[in-house]
Structure formats: C-alpha cells, structure tokens
Design an enzyme around this catalytic site. Sequence first.
Site, PDB file in Angstrom:
ATOM      1  N   GLY A 199     -64.821  62.531  52.671  1.00  0.00           N
ATOM      2  CA  GLY A 199     -64.310  63.742  53.072  1.00  0.00           C
ATOM      3  C   GLY A 199     -64.021  64.734  52.034  1.00  0.00           C
ATOM      4  CE1 TYR A 200     -67.294  66.770  49.164  1.00  0.00           C
ATOM      5  CE2 TYR A 200     -67.837  66.175  51.339  1.00  0.00           C
ATOM      6  CZ  TYR A 200     -68.161  65.951  49.815  1.00  0.00           C
ATOM      7  OH  TYR A 200     -69.521  65.406  49.555  1.00  0.00           O
ATOM      8  CG  LEU A 201     -58.747  66.530  49.858  1.00  0.00           C
ATOM      9  CD1 LEU A 201     -57.969  65.952  48.884  1.00  0.00           C
ATOM     10  CD2 LEU A 201     -58.266  66.039  51.259  1.00  0.00           C
ATOM     11  CD  GLU A 227     -62.506  73.077  53.280  1.00  0.00           C
ATOM     12  OE1 GLU A 227     -63.751  73.441  53.570  1.00  0.00           O
ATOM     13  OE2 GLU A 227     -62.258  73.105  51.699  1.00  0.00           O
TER      14      GLU A 227
END
Length: 155
Positions: free
Chosen positions: A29-31, A81
């Site tokens: 996943g992406y921060l 995010e």
Amino acid sequence: MAKEIERKFLVADDGWRSMVSEVHEIKQGYLSTRPEAVVRVRIKDREAFLTVKGITRGIERHEWEYHIPVDDATLMLQNIEPSTVVISKTRHIVVYDGMCWEIDVFHGSHEGLVLAEIELDSPEREVTLPPFVGPEVTRDPRYFNSVLSQKTAER
C-alpha cells in the site's frame, strides 16, 4: 544514493510458468503517491519493507528501501492514503538468458493483469526479451503500482 532502473512489460502468454524458480506473496500500500515522493509499505511473505521512490526520469529513479517489523507494516497498511487500496499480487521469479525477471500476477480489482519487470544496472543495458513478454509499458503510468493502487485506477 540507490537507483532503480527498471523496464516493465505486459505478459503475452503463460510460457513463463514452467520457468518459475521462486514464488512470493505480496501485499503493498501507499502512504504517498506523489510522483516526486512515492512511499510504499510492502509485506512480502514474512518480511516487511518501507520504500521511498523519487520521480521517474526515463527508466530510472532514486529508491531507498528499509526492512521494518511486520507488525508495523500491517498497521501502516491499515492507514494507507485514503484514495488508495492495498494491492495484492503473487510474484514469480523467472531467470531468462541469465537475467532475473519478476512476473507479477495481480489479484482483486486487477485480477487478470500480469506484468513482467526486469531491474537493470544501467539504462543502456541490452536485454534479451523472453518469448512470453508482450508490449513494453515502462513509461505508461497506467501500469505504475502507485497508480494501480488508486481506487479509480483503470487499465
């Protein structure tokens, strides 16, 4: 400073399956998905990593990757995010012509997508393309993992 030099291709057929030497389950996943500062958290099998990537220039960009505790990564994946989703994929390692190819088979909302990636030591490095490789999508943002993580991502 670390650099990632990578080319990416759609996979044309299943000819790679008989060449697999390793298999890994990945959740990521992406921060942050800003092009100038992509921050990814990944759990690969029983290991976890935090990766920071700079803006892509051609086929290369700066990249820093750090081992982190799996418990921390699990918590981070629960706080990615808001406009993104966790990507789930199975990575198959294939050695072809002495080079290591990563074949990613995506699950969930991108079920059916199969990409082949190869990391290079130089942008000028010649690569013998395996017969299972289709069109190159290295510069097509639709196939960036950070874009695929977007809730509205379409191919």
